[in-house]
Design a protein around this motif. Structure first.
Motif, PDB file in Angstrom:
ATOM      1  N   LYS A 184      48.626  43.727  52.173  1.00 17.01           N
ATOM      2  CA  LYS A 184      47.838  43.466  53.375  1.00 17.01           C
ATOM      3  C   LYS A 184      48.657  42.592  54.307  1.00 17.01           C
ATOM      4  CE  LYS A 184      43.360  42.267  55.143  1.00 17.01           C
ATOM      5  NZ  LYS A 184      41.986  41.890  54.883  1.00 17.01           N
ATOM      6  N   PHE A 244      50.013  35.435  47.684  1.00 16.06           N
ATOM      7  CA  PHE A 244      49.488  35.196  49.018  1.00 16.06           C
ATOM      8  C   PHE A 244      50.436  34.240  49.728  1.00 16.06           C
ATOM      9  CE2 PHE A 244      47.043  32.751  52.052  1.00 16.06           C
ATOM     10  CZ  PHE A 244      46.319  33.719  52.708  1.00 16.06           C
ATOM     11  N   ASP A 289      51.147  30.929  47.145  1.00 14.58           N
ATOM     12  CA  ASP A 289      50.664  30.866  45.764  1.00 14.58           C
ATOM     13  C   ASP A 289      50.601  32.262  45.174  1.00 14.58           C
ATOM     14  OD1 ASP A 289      48.207  31.838  46.834  1.00 14.58           O
ATOM     15  OD2 ASP A 289      47.647  29.771  47.267  1.00 14.58           O
ATOM     16  N   GLU A 341      47.150  37.510  35.943  1.00 16.64           N
ATOM     17  CA  GLU A 341      46.056  37.434  34.977  1.00 16.64           C
ATOM     18  C   GLU A 341      46.266  38.502  33.907  1.00 16.64           C
ATOM     19  OE1 GLU A 341      43.176  36.345  38.731  1.00 16.64           O
ATOM     20  OE2 GLU A 341      42.553  37.918  37.331  1.00 16.64           O
ATOM     21  N   TRP A 388      38.081  36.735  53.608  1.00 15.27           N
ATOM     22  CA  TRP A 388      39.151  37.693  53.825  1.00 15.27           C
ATOM     23  C   TRP A 388      39.330  38.575  52.599  1.00 15.27           C
ATOM     24  CZ3 TRP A 388      43.967  38.640  51.704  1.00 15.27           C
ATOM     25  CH2 TRP A 388      44.859  39.352  52.504  1.00 15.27           C
ATOM     26  N   GLY A 389      39.375  39.869  52.831  1.00 14.40           N
ATOM     27  CA  GLY A 389      39.609  40.793  51.728  1.00 14.40           C
ATOM     28  C   GLY A 389      38.360  41.230  51.003  1.00 14.40           C
ATOM     29  N   TRP A 393      43.311  29.542  52.111  1.00 14.88           N
ATOM     30  CA  TRP A 393      42.207  29.666  51.154  1.00 14.88           C
ATOM     31  C   TRP A 393      42.582  30.807  50.223  1.00 14.88           C
ATOM     32  CZ3 TRP A 393      38.282  26.135  51.450  1.00 14.88           C
ATOM     33  CH2 TRP A 393      38.174  25.412  52.643  1.00 14.88           C
ATOM     34  N   ARG A 394      43.028  30.452  49.038  1.00 16.53           N
ATOM     35  CA  ARG A 394      43.517  31.466  48.115  1.00 16.53           C
ATOM     36  C   ARG A 394      42.344  32.196  47.467  1.00 16.53           C
ATOM     37  NH1 ARG A 394      44.866  32.318  42.900  1.00 16.53           N
ATOM     38  NH2 ARG A 394      43.759  30.440  42.282  1.00 16.53           N
ATOM     39  N   THR A 395      42.455  33.507  47.472  1.00 20.98           N
ATOM     40  CA  THR A 395      41.395  34.340  46.920  1.00 20.98           C
ATOM     41  C   THR A 395      41.512  34.415  45.412  1.00 20.98           C
ATOM     42  OG1 THR A 395      41.464  35.674  48.891  1.00 20.98           O
ATOM     43  CG2 THR A 395      40.380  36.628  46.983  1.00 20.98           C
ATOM     44  N   SER A 404      39.841  36.754  42.934  1.00 22.74           N
ATOM     45  CA  SER A 404      38.940  37.902  42.901  1.00 22.74           C
ATOM     46  C   SER A 404      38.013  37.888  41.697  1.00 22.74           C
ATOM     47  CB  SER A 404      39.749  39.194  42.903  1.00 22.74           C
ATOM     48  OG  SER A 404      40.584  39.213  41.761  1.00 22.74           O
ATOM     49  N   LEU A 405      38.382  37.113  40.680  1.00 25.80           N
ATOM     50  CA  LEU A 405      37.558  37.125  39.472  1.00 25.80           C
ATOM     51  C   LEU A 405      36.211  36.451  39.684  1.00 25.80           C
ATOM     52  CD1 LEU A 405      40.249  36.193  36.868  1.00 25.80           C
ATOM     53  CD2 LEU A 405      39.196  38.410  37.253  1.00 25.80           C
ATOM     54  N   THR A 406      36.078  35.656  40.699  1.00 25.38           N
ATOM     55  CA  THR A 406      34.840  34.898  40.843  1.00 25.38           C
ATOM     56  C   THR A 406      34.043  35.310  42.072  1.00 25.38           C
ATOM     57  OG1 THR A 406      36.166  33.228  41.922  1.00 25.38           O
ATOM     58  CG2 THR A 406      35.638  32.869  39.607  1.00 25.38           C
ATOM     59  N   PHE A 452      31.077  37.274  43.520  1.00 25.41           N
ATOM     60  CA  PHE A 452      29.846  37.909  43.028  1.00 25.41           C
ATOM     61  C   PHE A 452      28.972  38.330  44.208  1.00 25.41           C
ATOM     62  CE2 PHE A 452      30.894  34.720  39.750  1.00 25.41           C
ATOM     63  CZ  PHE A 452      31.167  35.595  38.720  1.00 25.41           C
ATOM     64  N   THR A 505      40.651  28.576  46.302  1.00 30.71           N
ATOM     65  CA  THR A 505      41.544  27.440  46.139  1.00 30.71           C
ATOM     66  C   THR A 505      42.168  27.156  47.496  1.00 30.71           C
ATOM     67  OG1 THR A 505      42.004  28.082  43.876  1.00 30.71           O
ATOM     68  CG2 THR A 505      43.568  26.589  44.929  1.00 30.71           C
ATOM     69  N   SER A 527      39.953  23.354  44.567  1.00 29.77           N
ATOM     70  CA  SER A 527      39.188  24.595  44.608  1.00 29.77           C
ATOM     71  C   SER A 527      37.782  24.260  45.059  1.00 29.77           C
ATOM     72  CB  SER A 527      39.133  25.256  43.241  1.00 29.77           C
ATOM     73  OG  SER A 527      40.366  25.832  42.943  1.00 29.77           O
TER      74      SER A 527
END
Lengths: 676, 174
Positions: free
Chosen positions: A503, A551, A582, A586, B45-46, B97-99, B101-103, B105, B116, B137
């Motif tokens: 992206k 990112f 960062d 996983e 974002w995303g 603001w780091r994404t 994706s695991l969290t 909902f 984060t 975070s």
């Protein structure tokens, strides 16, 4: 609960009705389709359900029993509902009880049915320092008939309620402190939402409800009509009208400043309606065309407070699709909307009046005027085209193009003491979205199936005015991936889903973003599944999931702040690069054992292990350091049991314990549902 | 073959309306003002969802709360006033603001996300300006505000101990 909340439900319906009807632009809208008749439900049954859920710090419980007993002469319904929500984090506890029911005598003269209904409801909300209570009841006669085959139902009676929003946190013993109110209610329902009128291609349903109490009075209603007809040419015509209205004021047990609070809603009128008409053609040259026009309006008006608002939307939608005999499948459509939002101020001069406003209303007038600066008019156009071709052996491909533009303008301004007051900053903008996706299915055989896809998306945010246009940007997403599912041995399958994303963001005016390069990110994911039926009653599933993402910023020359470089030579030798701020990797392995020890019983148990390596660039050391709290191990053992008790009941229970990086918590869900 | 030509013709006719999808002419930027220097708009974002308003009064829901690591909560006005003080006083050099994706909902019109964040800010009142770096975070609960046609932050909680520039009681060192 259901009857007590009728006005609320109607209000919700009103709000929902305002939203432009959802659906694919390239498909005939669902609201212009004659509804299928629902299957007749058993009129003699007992339905019960119990659902208990604990997740982290919130426990939710719902238990209900509903008894329905109907004979040719009598009908009896009684339900018991209890809901509990307990949040140990915020120390809150909400409880809800509902004992609604009715009894009806049938086969009275003139085809009448008559009886009584009752709706007692109790709400108890506990907060840290106090708790609130609201009890209400509606009770009275009901009657129904079906003159000329049209269902008609009437009900009404007395209503009362008592409440206290400042009870002690420990007990609710002092009922003498309750505030009380009483009054009457009446309502009716004519027609059906699914059944046409006798001998006419017309579906009509009108519902109304009114309640008068000492502290609140309101009426609400909904109306729906759908007419459809076939033309001699073979085409079909449809027209639909849907309306909902709430007028008056209501009161409810809410919350303010962390405490229960009995809230009197301001008196208001809220109305939503939609008028739609469409023509659906018969197939011509293997194509089936359609056209639909819709008008939506949502109107909200308060009597004593500011907040009036009117939203309108005119839309026209053309759809075109191939019929079933054409060798290639195509579905296309284009829809254009013209929207407008208008907030009303109390301005006397706007209304052509010379009445002097009170100081309070003058203040609201100013607030109203300022809020009206957010009024907008919008133009939206969206076009979707899908072409697909699949051969009998399953090999095929599909292509979808989805492009839209949503343009908003904020035209309101005022002149005050010679100054022009405009929206600040001016938000007039276009949002243009362009998505293209191609999917190929090259292997559709009995031993395996695979598909590959490529996707491109482009989002363009375009502010018009100079104060904002420096933020204009283009986001682009590139994605490739594939899915495969193969039988590698008897009773053993393997599947893989993989995708990769990039992206990027580009600022339209990079010269305004010197030193602030745009974001850039990448992601790759893979999920490998191995499913092995060891025996007819025992299976093993293995999942291996890998996700990498990073990112950062795309440090292109055009975003370079040359003052940060030491020399002209450094500027000349500068090369564009991707600076990763960062990144995380996983890794997850999950094993699930599923067994069917005996008929109608299924037991699963397993464990997932996840290791997350999240790192962030440390400017001082020039290395990527682990991020506290975001890097580490997560382990989740889990188990579940499902048991089907004949055709009448089903029991489910699932337990999971998560040992997260910094904390651990339970996820427990137990439910029992049944009908007999 | 004639069928395919006819079908392609229909698609071409529908596609030539592309002028309707072109952006309108834009005025050249007057300055480099960024109205959301802390980049809250990017926390969704995303996700396919969007915070369209970038003024801090509009980004936060009316009953929004900031909750610190000790579970003390602060009302929206206090938070917004603080953020406006921050962007007046500090030059925001870096914000992300780091994404995770695991969290994420998504539940109907409510959305829970963990992000984060990394903020580097310079205190312009200090001579020479003093630079701060904030890494932590945060958990967000967002709800869709139909009135404003945007997603709003309803709940904003710092997850781990440490000084936070977003904390309404944050004070720079002297």
């Amino acid at each position: 609960m259901r009857n007590t909340l009728k006005p609320v439900i109607v209000s919700v319906c009103a709000i929902l009705a305002w939203q432009p009807a959802a659906g694919q632009v390239n498909a005939w809208p669902q609201f212009l389709t004659v509804p299928a008749k629902p299957a007749a439900a058993d009129s003699n049954r007992t339905v019960y359900g119990s659902d208990q859920n604990l997740y982290i710090h919130t426990f939710k419980s719902r238990d209900s029993v509903s008894i329905e007993s109907n004979t040719a002469s009598y009908g009896v319904n009684q339900s018991v509902d209890y809901e509990l929500k307990n949040d140990s984090w915020f120390d809150t506890k909400d409880q809800f009880y509902d004992l609604s029911g009715s009894v009806v005598r049938k086969e009275l003269p003139l085809g009448l049915s008559a009886g009584l209904e009752w709706t007692p409801v109790l709400i108890l909300n506990k907060r840290t320092s106090s708790q609130g209570l609201l009890g209400s009841i509606e009770a009275g006669p009901v009657a129904s008939a079906a003159p000329l085959g049209i269902p008609v139902e009437l009900h009404g009676g007395g209503t009362a309620r008592g409440w206290n929003d400042s009870l002690g946190a420990v007990s609710v013993n002092d009922y003498g402190l309750l505030s009380r109110d009483k009054g009457f209610y009446a309502g009716g329902d004519v027609g059906s939402l699914v059944k046409p009128l006798p001998l006419l291609p017309l579906i009509v349903d009108v519902r109304g409800y009114g309640r008068s109490m000492e502290t609140s009075k309101l009426i609400s209603g909904t109306a729906f009509a759908l007419v459809y007809a076939g033309l001699p040419s073979g085409d079909s015509c449809f027209a639909m009208y849907a309306d909902s209205l709430t007028n008056g004021k209501d009161a409810f047990l809410g919350q303010a400043q962390g405490k229960p609070h009995f809230i009197d809603d301001p008196e208001k009128t809220e109305r939503s309606y939609q008028i739609s008409a469409g023509i659906r053609g018969r197939p011509r040259f293997w194509l089936v065309p359609g056209a639909v026009y819709s008008y939506n309006e949502h109107y909200l008006s308060y009597r004593d407070v500011w907040g009036d608002k009117r939203n309108t939307d005119n839309s026209i939608n053309f759809v075109l699709g191939t019929d079933s005999v054409f060798p290639v499948s195509y579905a296309g459509g284009i829809k254009i909307d013209w929207e407008r939002e208008n907030k009303h101020s109390l301005s006397a001069e706007d209304q052509g009046s010379s009445v002097t406003l009170s100081p309070e209303l003058q203040l609201m007038n100013i607030e109203g005027k300022l809020a009206s600066l957010d009024d907008y008019q919008a133009y939206r156009i969206e076009m979707i085209n899908t072409v697909s071709k699949y051969f009998r052996n399953g090999i095929g491909a599909e292509y979808t193009s989805d492009i839209s533009r949503y343009s908003k303008d904020y035209p309101v301004y005022y002149v005050s003491n010679g100054d022009t007051i405009r929206p600040d900053p001016p938000q007039d903008n276009d949002l243009i979205v362009n998505r293209q996706k191609f999917t190929l299915v090259p292997i559709p055989s009995a031993w395996g199936k695979a598909s590959l896809f490529v996707e491109y998306s482009n989002n363009y945010r375009n502010y018009i005015k100079k104060e904002m246009s420096g933020n204009n940007e283009i986001d682009q997403l590139y994605r490739v991936g594939g899915n495969g599912n193969f039988i590698i041995a008897q009773r053993c399958t393997v599947s893989e889903a993989m995708s990769s994303d990039v992206k990027t963001t580009d600022y339209v005016f990079p010269e305004t973003k010197r030193g602030s390069p745009p974001p850039y990110s990448r992601k790759w994911s893979s999920l490998l599944l191995l499913d092995w039926a060891i025996t007819p009653w025992l299976g093993l599933k293995t999942e291996w999931n890998e996700i990498y993402c990073d990112f950062g910023t795309w440090n292109a020359r055009e975003y370079l702040d040359t003052t940060t470089l030491k020399s002209a030579e450094a500027v000349a030798n500068y090369h564009d690069y991707y600076a990763i701020v960062d990144k995380s990797w996983e890794h997850e392995i999950k094993l699930t054992l599923a067994a069917v020890p005996f008929r109608d019983c299924r037991v699963t148990a397993g464990c997932s292990y996840q290791y997350i390596d999240s790192r962030q660039f440390n400017v001082a050391s020039g290395s990527y350091d682990p991020i506290f709290g975001a890097a580490g191990t997560r382990v989740m053992p889990f188990a579940s049991l499902t048991y089907q008790l004949g055709a009448q009941a089903q029991f489910n229970a699932s337990f999971a314990r998560t040992f997260d990086i910094l904390n651990k918590f339970w996820d427990i869900h137990v439910s029992l549902t049944g009908v007999f | 073959m004639p069928k395919c030509i006819f079908l392609l013709s229909v698609m071409v006719v529908m596609s030539v309306s592309c002028g309707a999808f072109a952006p309108r002419p834009t005025e050249y930027p007057s300055n480099t003002v960024t109205v959301d220097p802390l980049n809250f708009a990017s926390i969704l974002w995303g996700t396919g969802k969007e915070i369209t308003k970038v003024d801090y009064n509009d980004i936060f829901f009316d009953s929004a709360k900031f909750v610190d690591i000790n579970d003390n909560s602060y009302e929206k006005q206090m938070l917004v006033d603080h953020l406006q003080d921050v962007i007046r006083r500090f030059a925001i050099d870096e914000v992300s603001w780091r994404t995770d994706s695991l969290t994420d909902f998504p539940i109907a019109d409510t959305f829970f996300v963990d992000r984060t964040y990394h903020v580097v800010a310079r205190d312009t009142l200090m001579i020479p300006p003093k630079s701060y770096q904030f890494d932590n975070s945060a958990s967000f609960k967002l709800i869709f505000n139909a009135d404003k046609n945007t997603w709003n932050i309803f709940y904003f909680k710092d997850k781990y101990p440490g000084k936070s520039i977003f904390h309404p009681l944050f004070q720079p060192d002297y």
